[in-house]
Design an enzyme around this catalytic site. Structure first.
Site, short mmCIF file in Angstrom:
data_model
loop_
_atom_site.label_atom_id
_atom_site.label_comp_id
_atom_site.label_asym_id
_atom_site.label_seq_id
_atom_site.Cartn_x
_atom_site.Cartn_y
_atom_site.Cartn_z
N LYS A 80 -2.24 -23.88 17.28
CA LYS A 80 -3.42 -23.77 16.40
C LYS A 80 -4.55 -23.07 17.16
O LYS A 80 -4.77 -23.35 18.34
CB LYS A 80 -3.85 -25.19 15.98
N SER A 159 -6.39 -29.04 8.08
CA SER A 159 -6.81 -27.72 8.52
C SER A 159 -5.76 -26.99 9.36
O SER A 159 -5.89 -25.79 9.59
CB SER A 159 -8.09 -27.85 9.36
N SER A 183 -5.70 -33.61 9.40
CA SER A 183 -5.30 -32.19 9.46
C SER A 183 -3.92 -31.89 10.04
O SER A 183 -3.50 -30.73 10.02
CB SER A 183 -6.33 -31.41 10.26
N1 GLN Z 1 -9.86 -32.52 5.71
C1 GLN Z 1 -10.67 -33.23 6.65
C2 GLN Z 1 -11.98 -32.52 6.85
O1 GLN Z 1 -12.18 -31.54 6.26
C3 GLN Z 1 -9.95 -33.43 7.93
C4 GLN Z 1 -9.93 -32.23 8.78
C5 GLN Z 1 -9.27 -32.46 10.08
O2 GLN Z 1 -8.54 -33.44 10.27
N2 GLN Z 1 -9.54 -31.58 11.02
O3 GLN Z 1 -12.79 -32.95 7.60
#
Ligand code: GLN
Length: 494
Positions: A80, A159, A183
């Site tokens: 990532k 994400s 995410s």
């Molecule tokens: N969807 C969640 C957010 O937007 C989690 C994102 C994540 O785990 N990085 O904060």
């Protein structure tokens, strides 16, 4: 030969390398070619095929000398683009990091490199890991390799959407992601792969671009539970450079898979039945419990009374920490600079141009909840709720060993959906956020298909630093579910 190599699991590839059935160079070439073919998915921000080839050659040479480092030696993986990688551009999916090339590796990528893993490139992601659909990346959306019934393009979740799409489309044998509120697990559910968020502190956060420091945790994404266990073993470990890294030993996670679930107590938290959850998800959850029972586990109803406050608390704590962490992007220290008539104007111009809409929204929310007049009403209250949520889990784990829940309230949705409604987007995290707030290990395992033929995952949550029980239960769940569906176009070895 090429086709078969991208179809192997990580553990099969490891065994094949050990047996001398193929080389890391062959394995790496096959995957780099797949990465190139799959460019329409937009899963990678930066491809590093030459670097990968060099690492593969070095791995083969090591093996020839009888010095292969371990199970990850010569294994092609994707990273990532939130992990700093020495000499390779690191963007966090943001315009504001334009031109940033770290001079060092994050601890996790250094650990993987040290274990001989071969990095194929850096994967696309929501900007600064804020999102649930991979729609907020400066580098454009990632497409889920699974398609909607009418051939529509779907989101891969977020994400870590690029890493997940890459694993599902067989562009790599495994990938690393980060999970702040879901995410790793939510995209794993959307793409039909395994995603593990370890206990907070299990993997070092050093060198990972920070989103919400008290929640961020790195973890593996792979096609099987075994593969995730192997990867975690190479990623984890105490790191003196991260004060929240736990000084605990790294167990043999793969060995934990064979323990089975006989006598294990699996809790079903009643508060995870939420409004708006698709009926088929509830049915899959029941099926999951039945599978674990047939495998020898005992199913126990439990209550986590503060669950409904998790999402609101998360969406105060995470933006608060993000607003502070993102203050460092000032046009001076990293990446983009947009000049202005004064220093303040340069800051404003840089941040205005460099951050996308979702990041700006979070910075505004975060600064607001931390402001003098509202700190007690919002931030402090959210921290108290967080303690209550952790306490709920602690109490539940007095009677059960692991919890079973759905991973996400729906299957993957179409690209563009929910974009005008941030609250609907935030609801994606309803099942993943509580374990994040409590710092617990949790995994998503592909368990079935929706009526529309899309993957659905189930989540297992465990006690702190008890990834072994989580992995053991996940392995049993995986075997019972027998999920072997593939994205269209990957029906047979291509
Ligand atoms: N969807 C969640 C957010 O937007 C989690 C994102 C994540 O785990 N990085 O904060």
């Amino acid at each position: 030969m090429t086709a078969a190599l991208t179809d192997l699991t990580l553990a099969e590839a490891r065994d094949g390398l050990q047996a001398g059935s193929f080389s890391s160079v062959e394995l790496t070439r096959a995957h780099s070619a797949a990465v190139e073919r799959a460019r329409p998915l937009n899963a990678f921000i930066t491809e590093t095929p030459d670097l990968a080839l060099g690492l593969a050659e070095a791995s083969d040479a090591r093996r020839k000398r009888g010095g292969a480092a371990g199970p990850m030696d010569g294994i092609p993986i994707a990273v990532k683009d939130l992990f700093c990688t020495e000499g390779v551009s690191t963007t966090a999916g943001s315009h504001i990091l334009d031109g940033f090339t770290p001079t060092y590796d994050s601890t996790v990528t250094a650990n993987l490199k040290g274990a001989g893993a071969v990095m194929l490139g850096k994967t696309n992601m929501d900007e600064f890991a804020m999102g649930s659909a991979n729609m907020t990346s400066y580098y454009g959306p990632v497409k889920n390799p699974w398609k909607g019934g009418d051939g529509r393009d779907l989101v891969p979740g977020g994400s870590s959407g690029g890493s997940t799409a890459a694993v599902a489309a067989r562009l790599c044998l495994g990938a690393i992601g980060t999970d702040t509120g879901g995410s790793i697990r939510q995209p794993a559910s959307f793409c039909g792969v395994v995603g593990l968020k370890p206990t907070y502190g299990r993997c070092s956060r050093w060198g990972i671009v920070a989103f919400a420091s008290s929640l961020d945790q790195a973890g593996p994404m792979a096609r099987t539970v075994r593969d995730a266990a192997v990867m975690l073993g190479a990623m984890a470990g105490h790191d003196a450079r991260d004060s929240t890294s736990a000084p605990v030993d790294v167990p043999d996670f793969e060995a934990a898979l064979s323990v089975g679930v006989g006598g294990l107590k699996v809790g079903i938290p009643k508060e995870y039945v939420v409004d708006g959850m698709a009926a088929e998800i509830g049915r899959l959850w029941e099926k999951g419990a039945a599978w674990l029972k047939e495998s020898g586990a005992e199913i126990v109803d439990v209550s986590l009374p503060h669950t409904k406050y998790a999402l609101p608390a998360y969406y105060i704590v995470a933006p608060a920490e993000a607003s502070s962490n993102l203050a460092r992007y000032d046009g001076v220290r990293y990446g983009l600079r947009v000049d202005g008539g004064s220093l303040d104007e340069m800051y404003e111009n840089t941040r205005g141009a460099g951050f996308g809409a979702e990041v700006r929204r979070r910075v505004l929310i975060g600064t607001y909840v931390l402001s003098a007049g509202y700190y007690d009403a919002y931030y402090l209250k959210a921290q108290k709720v967080r303690t209550l949520i952790a306490e709920d889990f602690r109490r539940a784990f007095e009677t059960v060993d692991v919890l079973l829940t759905p991973t996400a309230p729906s299957a993957a949705f179409a690209i563009g959906e929910k974009m005008d409604d941030p609250i609907a987007m935030y609801l994606n995290d309803v099942f993943t956020v509580p374990a994040s707030l409590a710092g617990l290990p949790a995994i998503s395992v592909p368990a079935g298909l929706s009526a529309g033929g899309l993957p659905l995952g189930l989540q297992l949550i465990g006690r702190p630093f008890d990834e072994e029980t989580v992995l053991g239960a996940a392995h049993a769940l995986e075997a019972a579910a027998g999920f072997d569906a593939r994205p269209p176009g990957l029906d047979e070895s291509v």
